[in-house]
Design a protein around this motif. Structure first.
Motif, PDB file in Angstrom:
ATOM      1  N   THR A 110       0.844  -1.188   0.000  1.00 10.13           N
ATOM      2  CA  THR A 110       0.000   0.000   0.000  1.00 10.13           C
ATOM      3  C   THR A 110       0.881   1.240   0.000  1.00 10.13           C
ATOM      4  N   PRO A 111       0.702   2.145  -0.976  1.00 11.49           N
ATOM      5  CA  PRO A 111       1.523   3.343  -1.005  1.00 11.49           C
ATOM      6  C   PRO A 111       1.275   4.225   0.217  1.00 11.49           C
ATOM      7  N   ARG A 112       2.332   4.833   0.705  1.00  7.32           N
ATOM      8  CA  ARG A 112       2.222   5.719   1.857  1.00  7.32           C
ATOM      9  C   ARG A 112       2.075   7.154   1.369  1.00  7.32           C
ATOM     10  N   ARG A 113       1.514   7.986   2.204  1.00  7.11           N
ATOM     11  CA  ARG A 113       1.336   9.393   1.869  1.00  7.11           C
ATOM     12  C   ARG A 113       2.698  10.069   1.804  1.00  7.11           C
TER      13      ARG A 113
ATOM     14  N   TYR B 150      10.573   8.846   4.528  1.00 10.07           N
ATOM     15  CA  TYR B 150       9.687   8.533   5.641  1.00 10.07           C
ATOM     16  C   TYR B 150      10.341   8.669   7.017  1.00 10.07           C
ATOM     17  N   CYS B 151      11.582   8.193   7.164  1.00 13.23           N
ATOM     18  CA  CYS B 151      12.188   8.185   8.500  1.00 13.23           C
ATOM     19  C   CYS B 151      13.401   9.118   8.631  1.00 13.23           C
TER      20      CYS B 151
ATOM     21  N   CYS C   7      12.333   1.436   5.268  1.00 15.60           N
ATOM     22  CA  CYS C   7      10.898   1.737   5.147  1.00 15.60           C
ATOM     23  C   CYS C   7      10.236   1.041   3.959  1.00 15.60           C
ATOM     24  N   THR C   8      10.951   0.196   3.252  1.00 13.85           N
ATOM     25  CA  THR C   8      10.348  -0.517   2.130  1.00 13.85           C
ATOM     26  C   THR C   8      10.170  -1.990   2.416  1.00 13.85           C
TER      27      THR C   8
ATOM     28  N   THR D 155       8.604  -5.403   3.594  1.00 15.59           N
ATOM     29  CA  THR D 155       7.225  -5.866   3.712  1.00 15.59           C
ATOM     30  C   THR D 155       7.005  -6.721   4.948  1.00 15.59           C
TER      31      THR D 155
END
Length: 74
Positions: A13-16, A35-36, A69-70, A72
Motif C-alpha cells: 500500500t503506497p504511503r502518503r 519517511y524516517c 521503510c520498504t 514488507t
C-alpha cells in the motif's frame, strides 16, 4: 521438468508523501529516506514524485525510501 517462474511481486500500500514544505534538505536532495529521515547509503527505492510549482517554475522533487521503510515484513 518443472518450469521456472519469476517471484510474484508483493503489493504494498503506497504511503502518503509529505508536502514540499515538510521536507528536510537531505530528503529533497535524495540523501535521506522520505519517511524516517535516515541517510540513504544503498538499496534506495523511488517513492514517487512530489509535484509543486511556483508560478512558471517546476519544483517537482523525486523522493526516495530506504530499505528501512520498504520492507514488507514490518
Amino acid at each position: 521438468m518443472l518450469a521456472m517462474r519469476a517471484p510474484a511481486e508483493v503489493a504494498v500500500t503506497p504511503r502518503r508523501l509529505p508536502t514540499p514544505s515538510e521536507l528536510t534538505w537531505d530528503q529533497s536532495m535524495g540523501r535521506a529516506c522520505i519517511y524516517c529521515r535516515r541517510p540513504l547509503t544503498r538499496d534506495a527505492v523511488s517513492a514517487g514524485i512530489i509535484r509543486d510549482q511556483l508560478g512558471a517554475h517546476n519544483l517537482d522533487t523525486e523522493v526516495w525510501a530506504g530499505p528501512c521503510c520498504t520492507s514488507t515484513t514490518r
